[in-house]
Design a protein around this motif. Structure first.
Motif, PDB file in Angstrom:
ATOM      1  N   LEU A   4      13.514  14.246   4.420  1.00 57.07           N
ATOM      2  CA  LEU A   4      12.474  14.891   3.637  1.00 57.07           C
ATOM      3  C   LEU A   4      11.873  13.904   2.648  1.00 57.07           C
ATOM      4  O   LEU A   4      12.597  13.187   1.961  1.00 57.07           O
ATOM      5  N   ILE A   5      10.548  13.889   2.585  1.00 58.55           N
ATOM      6  CA  ILE A   5       9.830  13.120   1.570  1.00 58.55           C
ATOM      7  C   ILE A   5       9.302  14.126   0.558  1.00 58.55           C
ATOM      8  O   ILE A   5       8.666  15.112   0.939  1.00 58.55           O
ATOM      9  N   VAL A   6       9.562  13.890  -0.718  1.00 61.58           N
ATOM     10  CA  VAL A   6       9.051  14.746  -1.787  1.00 61.58           C
ATOM     11  C   VAL A   6       8.079  13.900  -2.608  1.00 61.58           C
ATOM     12  O   VAL A   6       8.434  12.810  -3.069  1.00 61.58           O
ATOM     13  N   MET A   7       6.868  14.425  -2.765  1.00 62.75           N
ATOM     14  CA  MET A   7       5.849  13.665  -3.488  1.00 62.75           C
ATOM     15  C   MET A   7       4.843  14.597  -4.153  1.00 62.75           C
ATOM     16  O   MET A   7       4.753  15.768  -3.796  1.00 62.75           O
ATOM     17  N   GLY A   8       4.115  14.065  -5.103  1.00 61.77           N
ATOM     18  CA  GLY A   8       3.059  14.820  -5.758  1.00 61.77           C
ATOM     19  C   GLY A   8       1.798  14.824  -4.911  1.00 61.77           C
ATOM     20  O   GLY A   8       1.639  13.999  -4.011  1.00 61.77           O
ATOM     21  N   THR A   9       0.905  15.770  -5.200  1.00 61.14           N
ATOM     22  CA  THR A   9      -0.365  15.816  -4.486  1.00 61.14           C
ATOM     23  C   THR A   9      -1.434  14.989  -5.189  1.00 61.14           C
ATOM     24  O   THR A   9      -2.401  14.572  -4.582  1.00 61.14           O
ATOM     25  N   LYS A  17       0.871  -1.179   0.000  1.00 57.78           N
ATOM     26  CA  LYS A  17       0.000   0.000   0.000  1.00 57.78           C
ATOM     27  C   LYS A  17       0.906   1.227   0.000  1.00 57.78           C
ATOM     28  O   LYS A  17       1.758   1.364   0.883  1.00 57.78           O
ATOM     29  N   PRO A  18       0.748   2.119  -0.977  1.00 61.15           N
ATOM     30  CA  PRO A  18       1.682   3.230  -1.124  1.00 61.15           C
ATOM     31  C   PRO A  18       1.969   4.037   0.143  1.00 61.15           C
ATOM     32  O   PRO A  18       3.132   4.228   0.512  1.00 61.15           O
ATOM     33  N   ALA A  19       0.948   4.527   0.825  1.00 59.51           N
ATOM     34  CA  ALA A  19       1.198   5.357   2.008  1.00 59.51           C
ATOM     35  C   ALA A  19       1.965   4.586   3.077  1.00 59.51           C
ATOM     36  O   ALA A  19       2.944   5.099   3.640  1.00 59.51           O
ATOM     37  N   ILE A  37       1.556  13.000   4.755  1.00 53.57           N
ATOM     38  CA  ILE A  37       1.737  14.292   5.419  1.00 53.57           C
ATOM     39  C   ILE A  37       1.329  14.207   6.893  1.00 53.57           C
ATOM     40  O   ILE A  37       2.025  14.715   7.769  1.00 53.57           O
ATOM     41  N   HIS A  38       0.232  13.545   7.172  1.00 50.87           N
ATOM     42  CA  HIS A  38      -0.260  13.470   8.550  1.00 50.87           C
ATOM     43  C   HIS A  38       0.524  12.501   9.433  1.00 50.87           C
ATOM     44  O   HIS A  38       0.478  12.633  10.659  1.00 50.87           O
ATOM     45  N   ASN A  39       1.217  11.546   8.843  1.00 49.85           N
ATOM     46  CA  ASN A  39       1.847  10.508   9.655  1.00 49.85           C
ATOM     47  C   ASN A  39       3.368  10.433   9.568  1.00 49.85           C
ATOM     48  O   ASN A  39       3.969   9.669  10.322  1.00 49.85           O
ATOM     49  N   ALA A  40       3.980  11.180   8.714  1.00 46.16           N
ATOM     50  CA  ALA A  40       5.445  11.126   8.563  1.00 46.16           C
ATOM     51  C   ALA A  40       6.137  11.734   9.780  1.00 46.16           C
ATOM     52  O   ALA A  40       5.663  12.710  10.364  1.00 46.16           O
ATOM     53  N   SER A  41       7.263  11.160  10.138  1.00 46.02           N
ATOM     54  CA  SER A  41       8.052  11.690  11.248  1.00 46.02           C
ATOM     55  C   SER A  41       9.103  12.682  10.763  1.00 46.02           C
ATOM     56  O   SER A  41       9.882  13.194  11.546  1.00 46.02           O
ATOM     57  N   CYS A  42       9.112  12.947   9.448  1.00 43.20           N
ATOM     58  CA  CYS A  42      10.042  13.915   8.868  1.00 43.20           C
ATOM     59  C   CYS A  42       9.254  14.943   8.076  1.00 43.20           C
ATOM     60  O   CYS A  42       8.037  14.854   7.974  1.00 43.20           O
ATOM     61  N   ASP A  43       9.956  15.909   7.504  1.00 41.08           N
ATOM     62  CA  ASP A  43       9.290  16.905   6.659  1.00 41.08           C
ATOM     63  C   ASP A  43       8.775  16.255   5.382  1.00 41.08           C
ATOM     64  O   ASP A  43       9.369  15.298   4.879  1.00 41.08           O
ATOM     65  N   VAL A  44       7.683  16.810   4.864  1.00 45.70           N
ATOM     66  CA  VAL A  44       7.107  16.336   3.616  1.00 45.70           C
ATOM     67  C   VAL A  44       6.879  17.550   2.712  1.00 45.70           C
ATOM     68  O   VAL A  44       6.287  18.531   3.145  1.00 45.70           O
ATOM     69  N   MET A  45       7.354  17.460   1.485  1.00 45.97           N
ATOM     70  CA  MET A  45       7.085  18.496   0.500  1.00 45.97           C
ATOM     71  C   MET A  45       6.145  17.895  -0.539  1.00 45.97           C
ATOM     72  O   MET A  45       6.499  16.935  -1.227  1.00 45.97           O
ATOM     73  N   SER A  46       4.947  18.460  -0.626  1.00 44.02           N
ATOM     74  CA  SER A  46       3.953  17.987  -1.585  1.00 44.02           C
ATOM     75  C   SER A  46       3.893  18.990  -2.739  1.00 44.02           C
ATOM     76  O   SER A  46       3.659  20.176  -2.518  1.00 44.02           O
ATOM     77  N   VAL A  47       4.093  18.500  -3.951  1.00 47.26           N
ATOM     78  CA  VAL A  47       4.209  19.357  -5.126  1.00 47.26           C
ATOM     79  C   VAL A  47       2.975  19.225  -6.007  1.00 47.26           C
ATOM     80  O   VAL A  47       2.537  18.115  -6.289  1.00 47.26           O
ATOM     81  N   ARG A  48       2.436  20.386  -6.457  1.00 54.40           N
ATOM     82  CA  ARG A  48       1.284  20.376  -7.374  1.00 54.40           C
ATOM     83  C   ARG A  48       1.753  20.558  -8.795  1.00 54.40           C
ATOM     84  O   ARG A  48       2.687  21.176  -9.097  1.00 54.40           O
ATOM     85  N   LEU A  74      -6.959  12.375  -5.833  1.00 52.81           N
ATOM     86  CA  LEU A  74      -6.512  13.600  -5.203  1.00 52.81           C
ATOM     87  C   LEU A  74      -6.145  13.350  -3.753  1.00 52.81           C
ATOM     88  O   LEU A  74      -7.015  13.062  -2.933  1.00 52.81           O
ATOM     89  N   GLY A  75      -4.878  13.430  -3.456  1.00 51.08           N
ATOM     90  CA  GLY A  75      -4.412  13.492  -2.087  1.00 51.08           C
ATOM     91  C   GLY A  75      -4.543  12.271  -1.209  1.00 51.08           C
ATOM     92  O   GLY A  75      -4.205  12.356  -0.039  1.00 51.08           O
ATOM     93  N   ARG A  76      -5.024  11.159  -1.686  1.00 47.74           N
ATOM     94  CA  ARG A  76      -5.217   9.974  -0.843  1.00 47.74           C
ATOM     95  C   ARG A  76      -3.921   9.564  -0.163  1.00 47.74           C
ATOM     96  O   ARG A  76      -3.854   9.449   1.057  1.00 47.74           O
ATOM     97  N   VAL A  77      -2.881   9.357  -0.932  1.00 51.40           N
ATOM     98  CA  VAL A  77      -1.601   8.932  -0.382  1.00 51.40           C
ATOM     99  C   VAL A  77      -0.882  10.119   0.262  1.00 51.40           C
ATOM    100  O   VAL A  77      -0.368  10.014   1.382  1.00 51.40           O
ATOM    101  N   ALA A  78      -0.868  11.248  -0.434  1.00 52.72           N
ATOM    102  CA  ALA A  78      -0.175  12.432   0.081  1.00 52.72           C
ATOM    103  C   ALA A  78      -0.732  12.842   1.449  1.00 52.72           C
ATOM    104  O   ALA A  78       0.037  13.130   2.376  1.00 52.72           O
ATOM    105  N   GLU A  79      -2.037  12.854   1.585  1.00 54.63           N
ATOM    106  CA  GLU A  79      -2.641  13.254   2.855  1.00 54.63           C
ATOM    107  C   GLU A  79      -2.199  12.341   3.993  1.00 54.63           C
ATOM    108  O   GLU A  79      -1.828  12.795   5.070  1.00 54.63           O
ATOM    109  N   ARG A  80      -2.208  11.070   3.738  1.00 54.80           N
ATOM    110  CA  ARG A  80      -1.825  10.110   4.787  1.00 54.80           C
ATOM    111  C   ARG A  80      -0.359  10.263   5.156  1.00 54.80           C
ATOM    112  O   ARG A  80       0.010  10.209   6.333  1.00 54.80           O
TER     113      ARG A  80
END
Length: 173
Positions: A138-143, A122-124, A162-173, A154-160
């Protein structure tokens, strides 16, 4: 903030390509170690007679008698489902290699070493576990992401993530 280790996730979508470009640029600026991750999501399939007939490849290879017992059908469905899983995994592994090679090439052009990784799950969950295991900064991922069925989500994996990572997350549109 300095990012020593960057995880760039990708599914090959246009949105993910933008994230890849941003991630490589950051890695170049910080001299970061980069992991490029593609998660192969294997969706379970309930094989029915209708599903087999819709799948022309399977339908071309399978000839069922008109009257088949429920036990025979269950055996056939189990075999057909396993064959589908094998073909699907092979297809996704080839897709992963192509997608990750793109990231590797972008990195090479910018002088950034990229370690390619593809895993099944499962991706997330896999992104979060991988980031934790590798002590990613840092995790870099698309939105937006492309689901295994080819639709955009839209945002299914990115949202999860972003909310659960223990490091910074950069979400790119």
């Amino acid at each position: 903030m300095v990012y020593n280790t960057i995880l760039i996730t990708t599914d090959g979508s246009e949105n993910a390509r933008k994230a890849v470009q941003s991630g490589i640029e950051l890695a170049n600026a910080f001299g970061s170690k980069v992991y490029a991750l593609y998660v192969m999501e294997m969706n379970p399939v309930g094989m029915t007679r209708e599903a087999i007939h819709r799948d022309w490849k399977t339908a071309m290879q399978v000839s069922l008698p008109e009257h088949i017992s429920p036990a025979q059908w269950r055996t056939f469905a189990k075999i057909a489902d396993e064959n589908w899983r094998i073909e699907r995994k092979k297809h996704l592994e080839e897709k992963a290699e192509n997608i990750l090679s793109y990231v590797e090439e972008l990195g090479k052009n910018k002088g950034v070493d990229v370690e390619k990784v593809h895993i099944e799950g499962k991706p997330a969950n896999e992104i979060l576990d991988f980031a934790s295991d590798k002590n990613v900064d840092l995790i870099v991922m698309g939105t937006l992401g492309m689901g295994s069925d080819g639709t955009f989500r839209l945002g299914r994996v990115a949202e999860r993530v972003i909310h659960n990572a223990s490091c910074d997350v950069m979400s790119v549109r």
